[in-house]
Design an enzyme around this catalytic site. Structure first.
Site, PDB file in Angstrom:
ATOM      1  N   CYS A 164      52.149  -6.391  -2.891  1.00  0.00           N
ATOM      2  CA  CYS A 164      51.671  -7.010  -4.048  1.00  0.00           C
ATOM      3  C   CYS A 164      51.401  -5.949  -4.966  1.00  0.00           C
ATOM      4  O   CYS A 164      52.041  -5.079  -5.526  1.00  0.00           O
ATOM      5  CB  CYS A 164      50.768  -7.888  -4.010  1.00  0.00           C
ATOM      6  N   HIS A 165      50.173  -5.925  -5.648  1.00  0.00           N
ATOM      7  CA  HIS A 165      49.705  -5.006  -6.537  1.00  0.00           C
ATOM      8  C   HIS A 165      49.060  -3.581  -5.772  1.00  0.00           C
ATOM      9  O   HIS A 165      48.937  -2.680  -6.258  1.00  0.00           O
ATOM     10  CB  HIS A 165      48.475  -5.507  -7.402  1.00  0.00           C
ATOM     11  N   GLY A 166      49.318  -3.575  -4.329  1.00  0.00           N
ATOM     12  CA  GLY A 166      48.869  -2.406  -3.520  1.00  0.00           C
ATOM     13  C   GLY A 166      49.641  -0.938  -4.044  1.00  0.00           C
ATOM     14  O   GLY A 166      49.049  -0.171  -4.021  1.00  0.00           O
TER      15      GLY A 166
END
Length: 172
Positions: free
Chosen positions: A105-107
């Site tokens: 995801c936003h990782g």
């Protein structure tokens, strides 16, 4: 299945996406991997939905050389994590050692700030694809992507494949 004796660190910060931290943590433990959860400052962090995770210590207390891999969950925590030099250093050391580096995801924001994406094929939540591309990555719209030791995925529904690939990379 990964061999016992493998060690993986999972980053934590406030507003982590619940499933993106807990699913890999529990799946890795189930496979016999020793999991350490670390954050940059607090002992406990709350998820986007208020669920707490207790850390085993601060990121600065651990050395990348002692681990076989790193998992960066998504949610809004990566935007906080990327502000800490020790997080970026740990991430960079894992990547440059060729160890398993996973982000969902936003990782990917942590990977962008750690400057470890140049020349890598990867994915993320589509909202940050421009950030990933601007960091030198070949971003693709696929649920889960593996490039060497780098494992990336887009969203929580991709967690089964994401965790399978993490374990496969750890087995190498």
């Amino acid at each position: 299945m990964a061999e016992n004796g493998k060690r993986v660190l999972i980053f934590a910060e406030d507003n982590y996406e619940d499933l993106e931290l807990w699913y890999p943590k529990l799946r890795l433990i189930e496979a016999g991997v020793q999991v350490t959860v670390a954050g940059p400052r607090e002992k406990t962090y709350k998820s986007k939905h208020g669920y707490p995770v207790e850390t085993d210590g601060n990121v600065a207390d651990f050395k990348a050389a002692d681990f076989d891999g790193l998992v960066v969950p998504g949610g809004w925590c990566p935007d906080r994590l990327r502000r800490y030099e020790e997080v970026l250093t740990f991430t960079h050391e894992i990547a440059t050692a060729g160890k398993m580096l996973a982000a969902i995801c936003h990782g990917g924001w942590v990977l962008v700030s750690a400057d470890v994406l140049r020349g890598k094929r990867c994915t993320s939540v589509p909202a940050i694809k421009d950030d990933m591309r601007n960091a030198g990555a070949a971003w693709v719209d696929e649920p889960t992507v593996v490039d060497g030791g780098l494992v990336t995925a887009q969203v929580p529904k991709d967690l089964p494949a994401f965790c399978r690939e993490i374990l496969a990379v750890l087995e190498r």
